[in-house]
Design a protein around this motif. Structure first.
Motif, PDB file in Angstrom:
ATOM      1  N   LEU A 321       0.794  -1.228   0.000  1.00  0.00           N
ATOM      2  CA  LEU A 321       0.000   0.000   0.000  1.00  0.00           C
ATOM      3  C   LEU A 321       0.832   1.286   0.000  1.00  0.00           C
ATOM      4  O   LEU A 321       0.539   2.200  -0.788  1.00  0.00           O
ATOM      5  N   PRO A 322       1.846   1.418   0.846  1.00  0.00           N
ATOM      6  CA  PRO A 322       2.618   2.671   0.819  1.00  0.00           C
ATOM      7  C   PRO A 322       3.243   2.954  -0.553  1.00  0.00           C
ATOM      8  O   PRO A 322       3.190   4.084  -1.048  1.00  0.00           O
ATOM      9  N   LYS A 323       3.813   1.911  -1.170  1.00  0.00           N
ATOM     10  CA  LYS A 323       4.422   2.100  -2.493  1.00  0.00           C
ATOM     11  C   LYS A 323       3.364   2.356  -3.564  1.00  0.00           C
ATOM     12  O   LYS A 323       3.567   3.185  -4.464  1.00  0.00           O
ATOM     13  N   LEU A 324       2.240   1.641  -3.485  1.00  0.00           N
ATOM     14  CA  LEU A 324       1.149   1.870  -4.441  1.00  0.00           C
ATOM     15  C   LEU A 324       0.645   3.304  -4.330  1.00  0.00           C
ATOM     16  O   LEU A 324       0.432   3.984  -5.349  1.00  0.00           O
ATOM     17  N   ASN A 325       0.428   3.760  -3.104  1.00  0.00           N
ATOM     18  CA  ASN A 325      -0.026   5.136  -2.898  1.00  0.00           C
ATOM     19  C   ASN A 325       0.953   6.143  -3.486  1.00  0.00           C
ATOM     20  O   ASN A 325       0.559   7.073  -4.209  1.00  0.00           O
ATOM     21  N   GLN A 326       2.226   5.952  -3.187  1.00  0.00           N
ATOM     22  CA  GLN A 326       3.240   6.902  -3.658  1.00  0.00           C
ATOM     23  C   GLN A 326       3.334   6.899  -5.179  1.00  0.00           C
ATOM     24  O   GLN A 326       3.381   7.963  -5.812  1.00  0.00           O
ATOM     25  N   ALA A 327       3.352   5.704  -5.765  1.00  0.00           N
ATOM     26  CA  ALA A 327       3.481   5.602  -7.225  1.00  0.00           C
ATOM     27  C   ALA A 327       2.310   6.271  -7.928  1.00  0.00           C
ATOM     28  O   ALA A 327       2.501   7.075  -8.860  1.00  0.00           O
ATOM     29  N   TRP A 328       1.075   5.969  -7.472  1.00  0.00           N
ATOM     30  CA  TRP A 328      -0.079   6.498  -8.183  1.00  0.00           C
ATOM     31  C   TRP A 328      -0.332   7.969  -7.886  1.00  0.00           C
ATOM     32  O   TRP A 328      -0.872   8.698  -8.723  1.00  0.00           O
ATOM     33  N   GLN A 329       0.085   8.442  -6.733  1.00  0.00           N
ATOM     34  CA  GLN A 329      -0.012   9.879  -6.470  1.00  0.00           C
ATOM     35  C   GLN A 329       0.884  10.654  -7.440  1.00  0.00           C
ATOM     36  O   GLN A 329       0.484  11.678  -8.001  1.00  0.00           O
ATOM     37  N   LEU A 330       2.086  10.145  -7.650  1.00  0.00           N
ATOM     38  CA  LEU A 330       3.004  10.771  -8.609  1.00  0.00           C
ATOM     39  C   LEU A 330       2.468  10.670 -10.032  1.00  0.00           C
ATOM     40  O   LEU A 330       2.509  11.652 -10.798  1.00  0.00           O
ATOM     41  N   LEU A 331       1.962   9.495 -10.394  1.00  0.00           N
ATOM     42  CA  LEU A 331       1.446   9.289 -11.750  1.00  0.00           C
ATOM     43  C   LEU A 331       0.246  10.194 -12.031  1.00  0.00           C
ATOM     44  O   LEU A 331       0.113  10.747 -13.128  1.00  0.00           O
ATOM     45  N   HIS A 332      -0.635  10.335 -11.046  1.00  0.00           N
ATOM     46  CA  HIS A 332      -1.795  11.209 -11.233  1.00  0.00           C
ATOM     47  C   HIS A 332      -1.362  12.668 -11.414  1.00  0.00           C
ATOM     48  O   HIS A 332      -1.943  13.400 -12.234  1.00  0.00           O
ATOM     49  N   SER A 333      -0.346  13.085 -10.654  1.00  0.00           N
ATOM     50  CA  SER A 333       0.113  14.477 -10.774  1.00  0.00           C
ATOM     51  C   SER A 333       0.743  14.732 -12.146  1.00  0.00           C
ATOM     52  O   SER A 333       0.581  15.811 -12.722  1.00  0.00           O
ATOM     53  N   ILE A 334       1.448  13.736 -12.678  1.00  0.00           N
ATOM     54  CA  ILE A 334       2.050  13.881 -14.009  1.00  0.00           C
ATOM     55  C   ILE A 334       0.974  13.899 -15.087  1.00  0.00           C
ATOM     56  O   ILE A 334       1.045  14.665 -16.050  1.00  0.00           O
ATOM     57  N   GLU A 335      -0.038  13.060 -14.904  1.00  0.00           N
ATOM     58  CA  GLU A 335      -1.085  12.944 -15.921  1.00  0.00           C
ATOM     59  C   GLU A 335      -1.822  14.267 -16.127  1.00  0.00           C
ATOM     60  O   GLU A 335      -2.275  14.569 -17.242  1.00  0.00           O
ATOM     61  N   LYS A 336      -1.946  15.057 -15.073  1.00  0.00           N
ATOM     62  CA  LYS A 336      -2.626  16.351 -15.192  1.00  0.00           C
ATOM     63  C   LYS A 336      -1.908  17.276 -16.170  1.00  0.00           C
ATOM     64  O   LYS A 336      -2.537  18.157 -16.777  1.00  0.00           O
ATOM     65  N   ALA A 337      -0.585  17.100 -16.297  1.00  0.00           N
ATOM     66  CA  ALA A 337       0.196  17.961 -17.197  1.00  0.00           C
ATOM     67  C   ALA A 337       0.819  17.148 -18.329  1.00  0.00           C
ATOM     68  O   ALA A 337       1.893  17.487 -18.833  1.00  0.00           O
ATOM     69  N   SER A 338       0.138  16.082 -18.718  1.00  0.00           N
ATOM     70  CA  SER A 338       0.724  15.164 -19.717  1.00  0.00           C
ATOM     71  C   SER A 338       0.997  15.841 -21.057  1.00  0.00           C
ATOM     72  O   SER A 338       1.909  15.434 -21.797  1.00  0.00           O
TER      73      SER A 338
END
Length: 416
Positions: A321-338
């Protein structure tokens, strides 16, 4: 010669000779859920002595392995719970008890009765306070809005959650199904031990949303006006199952109990659905046709990969869970400015997303018979080795996804 004949007759008919008024029921359901039918049965059979033993699937199977235990009836929504008894021919055929023809049976010695539906339970106060929309489908739970606002119960400990996970895998396919589960996993605040703990967390406002079965939804909607529920659109109905087990002290009330259980199923299910919809606005049968997929889950597939799915979820979601949370939080932030990514950054972003949403067991691996009917028990040496491999591989994938995402963010002013 006469003495030998009498001895053989006694040895050959232990069940008839030792039938008792005791009725021992092993179930994966809560004892409270069976209380109404048990109370009704005791009224009709006051001389009966009923004992209910509640176990999760893994401990229940261990319990059954102990030959000293004398179980008369098994009740569960998990088809895999019955398979060892089918394989070892430990089930008695039903006499007077008759199965409803429209229900899917696992074998001629197991009767399907009633059914359960599942969907999303949410706390409307929580959603309002966090400016969250009302979720409708699994796909909604994978959206960035729900980051750490959702929870789920463990499929290893909850039979119905396991069947929900299977419904995703069978609807979307193995690889796309796990991709969706990992995206949802990135939004999880926790994995609860059971559906009760999940429902409690939602009702107390500790979490916003989670998937549950309708019986839990009914219970919490009765208590709290701010709790709401909707069925997962076009989801399958999940049958419940009952079987009579061979033992040395067979209860004479086993078939009577099963018959009463079957007689009560329609009223019980109608009451459940009508509480969750507006019965004056839509007929019950119309609601069933509109809401549910009449095609049932493939229980042969479920049986074949039950252990695999439960262990894989534990090692790649519950324990990550901690790694999943961190990975997808970063991915979501990047996707906003894809749209502001360079070509190289776009390639790295695609790779990072793939790493964070790919199961360590792919569709080709599924052809390997070693995965078929993998033991449910964690202490099995083979299972232990696989669990360790999957945990390490998923952790490495998530670490790579995190590293790639951080490099993209650090190298792009638009993301800082």
């Amino acid at each position: 010669m006469l003495h030998i004949f009498i001895l053989l007759l006694v040895v050959a008919t232990p069940i008839i000779a030792q039938a008792t008024p005791n009725l021992v029921i092993l179930t994966t359901f809560s004892e409270e859920g069976l209380s109404p039918i048990i109370d009704r049965f005791k009224e009709e059979h006051p001389q009966s002595n009923i004992k209910v033993i509640q176990r999760r699937e893994a401990s229940g199977l261990r319990f059954l392995d102990d030959q000293k235990k004398n179980i008369d009836i098994i009740i569960s929504s998990s088809p895999t719970f019955f398979q060892p008894l089918i394989n070892s021919q430990q089930l008695l055929p039903f006499g007077k008890a008759k199965a409803r023809k429209e229900q899917q049976q696992l074998s001629e010695d197991i009767i399907a009765f009633g059914h359960t539906g599942f969907g999303l339970l949410w706390n409307q106060r929580y959603l309002t306070n966090n400016n969250l929309p009302t979720p409708k489908t699994w796909l909604d739970l994978a959206k960035p809005d729900f980051f750490r606002h959702i929870s789920i119960s463990s499929p290893y400990r909850s039979n119905t959650t396991h069947l929900m996970i299977e419904s995703i895998l069978q609807e979307y396919g193995w690889e796309n199904g796990w991709r969706l589960l990992y995206q949802m996993g990135g939004n999880l605040a926790s994995v609860e031990t059971n559906a009760f703990a999940l429902s409690e967390a939602i009702s107390r406002g500790l979490i916003g949303v989670g998937p549950v079965i309708d019986s839990y939804a009914r219970h919490y909607k009765e208590q709290f006006s701010y709790i709401d529920f909707s069925y997962q659109p076009k989801s399958p109905l999940l049958p419940n199952y009952v079987a009579i087990v061979k033992n040395n002290y067979q209860s004479r009330f086993a078939e009577d109990f099963v018959n009463l259980l079957l007689a009560q199923e329609c009223d019980n299910q109608t009451a459940t659905y009508e509480h969750l919809i507006h019965p004056k606005q839509i007929k019950h049968d119309d609601f069933i046709k509109k809401t549910f997929n009449r095609k049932s889950l493939d229980y042969h597939i479920i049986q074949q990969r039950s252990g695999l799915v439960k262990h894989l979820f534990e090692q790649t979601i519950s324990n990550q869970l901690p790694k999943l949370n961190q990975a997808w939080q970063l991915l979501h932030s990047i996707e906003k400015a894809s749209l502001k990514l360079t070509e190289k950054q776009q390639q790295d972003f695609t790779l990072a997303k793939q790493l964070a949403s790919t199961s360590p067991v792919n569709i080709d691996d599924m052809q390997d018979k070693v995965y078929h009917e993998l033991s449910l028990f964690r202490d099995n040496p083979q299972v232990h080795n696989y669990r360790q491999q999957w945990r390490i591989k998923m952790a490495m994938q998530l670490e790579q996804a995190i590293a790639l995402s951080q490099t993209i963010i650090n190298g792009n002013p638009a993301l800082q």
